[in-house]
Design a protein around this motif. Structure first.
Motif, short mmCIF file in Angstrom:
data_model
loop_
_atom_site.label_atom_id
_atom_site.label_comp_id
_atom_site.label_asym_id
_atom_site.label_seq_id
_atom_site.Cartn_x
_atom_site.Cartn_y
_atom_site.Cartn_z
N ILE A 62 21.27 4.25 -19.93
CA ILE A 62 20.22 4.63 -20.45
C ILE A 62 19.62 3.86 -21.14
O ILE A 62 19.98 3.07 -22.13
N GLU A 63 18.14 3.37 -20.76
CA GLU A 63 17.51 2.26 -21.71
C GLU A 63 16.37 2.99 -22.24
O GLU A 63 15.43 3.67 -21.70
N VAL A 64 16.23 2.90 -23.74
CA VAL A 64 15.42 3.62 -24.54
C VAL A 64 14.40 2.81 -25.14
O VAL A 64 14.66 1.78 -25.64
N SER A 65 13.18 3.13 -25.00
CA SER A 65 12.07 2.27 -25.63
C SER A 65 10.89 3.19 -25.88
O SER A 65 10.89 4.31 -25.74
N ASP A 66 9.65 2.41 -26.49
CA ASP A 66 8.57 3.30 -26.87
C ASP A 66 8.90 4.30 -27.87
O ASP A 66 8.33 5.63 -27.68
N VAL A 67 9.79 4.25 -28.62
CA VAL A 67 10.26 5.26 -29.58
C VAL A 67 9.11 5.69 -30.49
O VAL A 67 8.65 4.80 -31.30
N HIS A 68 8.83 7.07 -30.63
CA HIS A 68 7.76 7.59 -31.79
C HIS A 68 8.52 7.47 -33.05
O HIS A 68 9.79 7.73 -32.99
N ARG A 69 8.04 7.34 -34.05
CA ARG A 69 8.40 7.62 -35.43
C ARG A 69 9.18 8.72 -35.79
O ARG A 69 10.17 8.79 -36.57
N GLU A 70 8.74 9.99 -35.02
CA GLU A 70 9.26 11.42 -35.32
C GLU A 70 10.44 11.65 -34.36
O GLU A 70 10.98 12.82 -34.30
N GLY B 78 10.42 0.40 -34.79
CA GLY B 78 9.23 0.23 -34.08
C GLY B 78 9.32 0.55 -32.73
O GLY B 78 10.42 0.81 -31.96
N THR B 79 8.11 0.61 -31.93
CA THR B 79 8.08 1.17 -30.48
C THR B 79 8.50 -0.04 -29.58
O THR B 79 9.07 0.25 -28.41
N ALA B 80 8.82 -1.39 -29.98
CA ALA B 80 9.27 -2.30 -29.07
C ALA B 80 10.63 -2.36 -28.79
O ALA B 80 11.22 -3.01 -28.13
N ALA B 81 11.60 -1.69 -29.82
CA ALA B 81 12.94 -2.02 -29.81
C ALA B 81 13.26 -1.15 -28.55
O ALA B 81 13.00 -0.38 -28.14
N VAL B 82 14.44 -1.67 -27.98
CA VAL B 82 15.32 -1.18 -26.87
C VAL B 82 16.55 -0.85 -27.05
O VAL B 82 17.16 -1.68 -27.83
N ARG B 83 17.12 0.58 -27.02
CA ARG B 83 18.37 0.99 -27.07
C ARG B 83 18.92 1.08 -25.88
O ARG B 83 18.44 1.70 -25.11
N THR B 84 20.24 0.69 -25.57
CA THR B 84 20.83 0.63 -24.29
C THR B 84 22.10 1.50 -24.49
O THR B 84 22.90 0.86 -25.37
#
Length: 263
Positions: free
Chosen positions: A228-236, A112-118
């Motif tokens: 790199i902090e990644v968030s707000d990821v779209h499903r595609e 989902g969009t709330a997850a954060v990957r670092t």
């Protein structure tokens, strides 16, 4: 005469000729013996032998009234060397396998969009901190390394000023292009650069939010850290997010090479 690899492989690939190759691999045989082993007429067998001989796969020795066929071992030595070269792994093999696994993991997570990957990266360079800083902030210098393997930078825009836009267009092959955009959000000249940068979809919208923090430590060998902090990821965006780790690993390899060339 140099061996025509394609002709040799094509000759061997025909089923009857492949069987002849196997028979002659065991021992040399007369034309009649080959025909008997195949259960074929001698004229048909002769044509197959002629094709194999023309490709350099076999030799037919004229021994009086006898015609004895034997494998051309030199040809198979060349074929073995050629195929051995194709069998050797290269960096693309591991990269593609790793990327495919990462996409599967990212797609399955569906966090989902709330997850954060670092993501964290660290590299040491023999070049001065000033050269490393310019490699990141001078668009002409950055364009020499800011592309993964098999991609080329078509357009690049960056400046070491807060609010400065970042625009990156990568080209793959002759026509495929991939666009990314963002902006610089913090600058400590020569030491720290923070910026957003993310790939865009067909409508020009970012596929996710990615905040990049670059720090440069010049005590001893120049040490570079990238987070790199990644968030707000779209499903595609699974493939784009999955490609960040391997993509930035390749970029930093390219940076290392570019700095080494400068030296």
């Amino acid at each position: 005469m140099s061996l025509d690899i394609q002709q040799a492989l094509g000759a061997i690939g025909e089923p009857t000729r492949f069987r002849i190759m196997e028979l002659l691999g065991e021992r040399a045989m007369t034309v009649g013996e080959v025909a008997d082993a195949l259960g074929a007429l001698q004229p048909q067998t002769t044509k197959h032998l002629q094709a194999l001989a023309a490709a350099g796969v076999i030799e037919v020795h004229k021994l009086g009234r006898r015609r004895v066929a034997n494998l051309n071992r030199d040809t198979f030595g060349e074929l073995a060397g050629y195929l051995d070269g194709l069998a050797r792994r290269n960096p693309d093999d591991a990269a593609l396998e790793s990327y495919e696994r990462a996409i599967a993991v990212e797609a399955a997570a569906d966090a989902g969009t709330a997850a954060v990957r670092t993501l964290h990266f660290e590299r040491s360079f023999a070049s001065s901190p000033d050269k490393v800083w310019r490699a990141w902030t001078d668009p002409e210098r950055a364009a020499t390394w800011w592309a993964p393997r098999h991609f080329a930078v078509q357009a690049f825009e960056i400046a070491p000023h807060v609010g400065a836009p970042i625009r990156l267009v990568l080209r793959e092959g002759r026509s495929d292009t991939y666009r990314s955009a963002g902006q610089v959000t913090a600058v400590d000249p020569g030491r720290r650069l923070v910026f957003s940068l993310a790939p865009l979809d067909a409508e020009g919208q970012p596929l996710f939010t990615a905040v990049h923090t670059v720090t440069i430590d010049g005590a001893g060998p120049t040490l570079l850290r990238l987070t790199i902090e990644v968030s707000d990821v779209h499903r595609e965006a699974a493939s784009a997010v999955a490609g960040l780790d391997i993509g930035w690993s390749q970029l930093l390899d390219a940076l290392q090479e570019a700095l080494a060339d400068d030296s």
